[in-house]
Design a protein around this motif. Structure first.
Motif, short mmCIF file in Angstrom:
data_model
loop_
_atom_site.label_atom_id
_atom_site.label_comp_id
_atom_site.label_asym_id
_atom_site.label_seq_id
_atom_site.Cartn_x
_atom_site.Cartn_y
_atom_site.Cartn_z
N GLY A 1 0.82 -1.20 0.00
CA GLY A 1 0.00 0.00 0.00
C GLY A 1 0.86 1.25 0.00
N GLY A 2 0.31 2.31 -0.52
CA GLY A 2 1.01 3.58 -0.54
C GLY A 2 2.21 3.62 -1.45
N GLY A 3 2.25 2.74 -2.45
CA GLY A 3 3.38 2.71 -3.37
C GLY A 3 4.55 1.89 -2.87
N PHE A 4 4.38 1.15 -1.78
CA PHE A 4 5.44 0.33 -1.22
C PHE A 4 5.17 -1.13 -1.56
CE2 PHE A 4 5.78 4.15 1.17
CZ PHE A 4 7.12 4.26 1.49
N TYR A 5 6.26 -1.86 -1.81
CA TYR A 5 6.19 -3.28 -2.12
C TYR A 5 7.16 -4.04 -1.23
CZ TYR A 5 3.63 -1.89 -6.29
OH TYR A 5 2.71 -1.36 -7.14
N SER A 6 6.86 -5.31 -0.99
CA SER A 6 7.75 -6.16 -0.19
C SER A 6 7.90 -7.51 -0.87
CB SER A 6 7.23 -6.32 1.24
OG SER A 6 5.97 -6.97 1.22
N LEU A 7 8.98 -8.20 -0.52
CA LEU A 7 9.22 -9.53 -1.07
C LEU A 7 8.27 -10.53 -0.44
CD1 LEU A 7 13.11 -9.83 -1.21
CD2 LEU A 7 11.54 -9.76 -3.14
N VAL A 8 7.83 -11.47 -1.21
CA VAL A 8 7.00 -12.56 -0.69
C VAL A 8 7.94 -13.59 -0.10
CG1 VAL A 8 5.38 -14.37 -1.28
CG2 VAL A 8 5.18 -12.13 -2.36
N THR A 9 7.71 -13.97 1.15
CA THR A 9 8.60 -14.94 1.79
C THR A 9 8.01 -16.32 1.76
OG1 THR A 9 7.65 -14.42 3.94
CG2 THR A 9 9.63 -13.25 3.29
#
Length: 154
Positions: free
Chosen positions: A146-154
């Motif tokens: 959200g908010g233009g942020f992404y994270s790696l899928v673990t």
């Protein structure tokens, strides 16, 4: 911890705090963080100026509200496997550097604290088509925080 999580934590601190100094510090930090997220800046300024905790919660809920998803086939069809792989490599490299920067920060003492980074989501690197990131989310390689942020899928 990303910005929206920090803002939610600050909202909780504001709602629970009885110490005036902690509330002032929390509002000051919330004001700085609200300028970095994609919300209505006029409304954010009004919320901070009026110290409106309910308004802050409303802004955070609007920030976390999911936007209309685009069809996954349309997103992944326009990018080659090499483009997606290059974007993912650049994302992993940026995440690694952000975490290293966070871990190497000096604390209150003369040496670093030796603690691990708690950064889990970042803004994707520039230089790639903005549609490549939702395509990687559709493939299950990244998750949208959200908010233009992404994270790696673990």
């Amino acid at each position: 911890m990303n910005i929206t999580q920090k803002l939610r934590q600050l909202h909780g601190d504001i709602a629970e705090a009885k110490d005036g100094f902690k509330i002032v510090d929390a509002w000051t930090l919330a004001e700085r963080l609200l300028t970095r997220v994609p919300v209505d800046q006029a409304e954010a300024t009004r919320v901070v100026a009026g110290k409106d905790a309910d308004g802050l919660l409303t802004l955070l809920d609007a920030l976390d509200a999911p936007k209309a998803p685009r069809p996954a086939a349309e997103e992944t069809g326009s990018f080659s496997h090499d483009d997606l792989s290059a974007a993912l490599r650049a994302f992993k490299k940026r995440l690694k550097l952000v975490r290293l920067n966070d871990e190497s920060r000096l604390g209150g003492r003369y040496t670093s604290g030796g603690r691990t980074s708690k950064v889990d989501a970042i803004e994707p690197p520039d230089g790639f088509d903005p549609g490549v990131w939702p395509a990687l989310v559709a493939e299950g390689r990244l998750s949208d925080s959200g908010g233009g942020f992404y994270s790696l899928v673990t």
